[in-house]
Design an enzyme around this catalytic site. Structure first.
Site, PDB file in Angstrom:
ATOM      1  N   HIS A  72       0.856  -1.198   0.000  1.00 47.06           N
ATOM      2  CA  HIS A  72       0.000   0.000   0.000  1.00 47.06           C
ATOM      3  C   HIS A  72       0.883   1.236   0.000  1.00 47.06           C
ATOM      4  CE1 HIS A  72      -3.984  -1.749   1.736  1.00 47.06           C
ATOM      5  NE2 HIS A  72      -3.406  -2.601   0.911  1.00 47.06           N
ATOM      6  N   TYR A 202      -8.506   5.256   8.362  1.00 40.95           N
ATOM      7  CA  TYR A 202      -8.533   5.579   9.793  1.00 40.95           C
ATOM      8  C   TYR A 202      -9.545   6.705   9.957  1.00 40.95           C
ATOM      9  CZ  TYR A 202      -4.156   2.963  10.559  1.00 40.95           C
ATOM     10  OH  TYR A 202      -3.194   1.979  10.659  1.00 40.95           O
ATOM     11  N   PRO A 294      -2.716  -0.329  19.091  1.00 35.35           N
ATOM     12  CA  PRO A 294      -2.539  -0.759  17.693  1.00 35.35           C
ATOM     13  C   PRO A 294      -2.748   0.329  16.632  1.00 35.35           C
ATOM     14  CG  PRO A 294      -4.569  -1.657  18.605  1.00 35.35           C
ATOM     15  CD  PRO A 294      -3.860  -0.999  19.731  1.00 35.35           C
ATOM     16  N   LYS A 298       2.379  -0.679  15.038  1.00 34.26           N
ATOM     17  CA  LYS A 298       3.819  -0.739  15.315  1.00 34.26           C
ATOM     18  C   LYS A 298       4.301  -1.974  16.077  1.00 34.26           C
ATOM     19  CE  LYS A 298       5.445   2.738  13.325  1.00 34.26           C
ATOM     20  NZ  LYS A 298       5.000   2.132  12.077  1.00 34.26           N
ATOM     21  N   TYR A 386       4.881   6.077  10.125  1.00 34.05           N
ATOM     22  CA  TYR A 386       3.984   4.966   9.783  1.00 34.05           C
ATOM     23  C   TYR A 386       4.708   3.906   8.947  1.00 34.05           C
ATOM     24  CZ  TYR A 386      -0.428   2.613   8.717  1.00 34.05           C
ATOM     25  OH  TYR A 386      -1.428   1.680   8.610  1.00 34.05           O
TER      26      TYR A 386
END
Ligand code: RFL
Ligand code: PHB
Length: 394
Positions: A72, A202, A294, A298, A386
């Site tokens: 992604h 998100y 979560p 990570k 990220y």
């Protein structure tokens, strides 16, 4: 029994450490309380950082991940009814993430270890750690037939997760623990449906956080913020869909596709770090030493980063007797740990509703989200954390 490195726990940390040591000619034995079937079926993480993917590839266990994993290049932040794309690769000079389930990583690592003649003792019980502050630490346990075994080691790696025995084996006066428990949990589901979106979403909404993730072209993974002591019985399918549609609603016409839900579960959210990650000849790695909520994806990636450093340090010791990298293991690992702790806390704080939240706080969260979505500098901060910061050399 005798080995060079005794490893407690066959999670991603323990299995990858055993594999990396094997590649450097160092012998290890992994002991695990659960069965092979259980560890290969436990559903957890999904997002692998670029560095994790690279390490799995370089160490020869990435073949199935390259075939079945889904790269992604961006993620979506959704709030106030609109989606905002964070272009991860463009902001990080081409780095990206790969969605590939943790239990698939486990299956690949178990296979690699067993094919190479590696020892994994499944189904052990009553594990204890002895003589950690001597030159010959030992693991004592009952094997899967109930016989008492003792494994003498040069070093022990505590990779037995948050509820394991390694961390509590360090005298309490020799460790300092930092904890934050969040006043919410995640309700997670798996469903049969094609992906509703090409990239993870998100979402921040007045009713709480929601996350749209994926597992395969046929299976999707969704989460929504819930009460920390919530139970799956409180969530009939109708309520789940109602809540997800409400939290993901927007004016842009995008709509979540429904499907048959075949798994539900509640996940607690906490931040935790123990310092140092070492006592005598015991080294802690992964969830045994630290937990992140979560939201930043990570946990597994940190476990991988820890054992990468630990394998290098052990390799230097066995190759030339150098102990300085082992001496610095905790300090080196903790630098990355605290960065991930901050990022995970920050993402969690930005994206969840807090029960004691004032309208002022809600406005601040929206302003923060707008800034991240609209500013290249702020988006870059999110993106580079990220996808994972580059590994530091030990
Ligand atoms: P694990 O995976 O907990 O493995 C520890 C192993 O040790 C065994 N064990 C023992 N063995 C011998 N003797 C004892 N006394 C023992 N006690 C325990 C256990 O049976 C187990 O097999 O720890 P490890 O290896 O440190 O790996 C950590 C990761 O599993 C964890 O951080 C991630 O799953 C966190 N996480 C995520 N991380 C990511 O990087 N990306 C993600 O997208 C992501 N999503 C998630 C997550 C965790 C989640 N949950 C369920 C907490 C999503 C969720 C929902
Ligand atoms: C998952 O797919 O399980 C997942 C994805 C992203 C996260 C956490 C979990 O931040």
């Amino acid at each position: 029994m005798r080995t060079q490195v005794g490893i407690i726990g066959a999670g991603p940390a323990g299995l990858l450490l055993s594999h990396l040591l094997h590649l450097r000619g160092i012998e290890s034995v992994v002991i695990e309380t659960r069965s092979r079937e259980e560890i290969e079926a436990t559903l957890r993480a999904g997002v692998l950082e670029q560095g994790t993917v690279d390490l799995l590839n370089e160490s020869g266990v990435g073949e199935r991940m390259r075939r079945e994993g889904m790269p992604h290049e961006g993620i979506i932040l959704r709030f106030s009814g609109q989606s905002h794309r964070i272009h991860l690769s463009e902001l990080t000079r081409g780095r990206s993430i790969t969605v590939y389930a943790q239990h698939e990583v486990i299956r690949d690592l178990v296979k690699a270890r067993l094919d190479a003649g590696g020892q994994i003792r499944f189904g052990v019980k009553d594990v204890s750690l002895l003589d950690l502050d001597t030159q010959l630490p030992k693991l004592r346990f009952h094997d899967d037939e109930g016989a008492v075994r003792e494994l003498a080691c040069d070093y022990i790696a505590g990779c037995d997760g948050f509820h394991g025995v390694s961390r509590p084996s360090i005298p309490s006066r020799m460790r300092r623990e930092y904890t934050r428990v969040y006043p919410f949990g995640w309700f997670g589901i798996l469903l049969e449906a094609p992906p509703a979106t090409e990239e993870l979403i998100y979402a921040y909404h007045e009713r709480g956080f929601a996350l749209v993730s994926t597992r395969s072209p046929e299976i999707q993974r969704l989460y929504l913020q819930c009460h920390p002591s919530d139970e799956t019985g409180n969530w009939p399918d109708v309520r789940i869909w109602e809540e997800l549609h409400a939290r993901l609603a927007g004016s842009d016409g995008w709509r979540l596709a429904e499907g048959r839900i075949f798994q539900k579960g509640v996940i607690a959210m906490r931040s935790f770090v123990v310092e140092p990650m070492r006592y005598g000849r015991l080294f802690l790695a992964g969830d045994a030493a630290h937990i992140v909520p979560p939201t930043g994806a990570k946990g597994l990636n940190l476990a991988v980063a820890d054992v990468r450093v630990l394998a290098q340090a052990l390799a230097a010791f066995y190759a030339s007797g150098r102990a300085d990298l082992l001496e610095r293991y905790s300090e080196t690992a903790l630098k990355r740990v605290w960065r991930a702790e901050h990022f995970s806390w920050w993402m969690t704080s930005m994206l969840h509703r807090f029960h004691d939240e004032s309208p002022f706080h809600h406005r601040l969260q929206l302003s923060q989200l707008q800034y991240v979505a609209g500013s290249r500098a702020a988006a870059t901060m999110l993106a580079e954390n990220y996808v994972g910061l580059p590994f530091e050399e030990a």
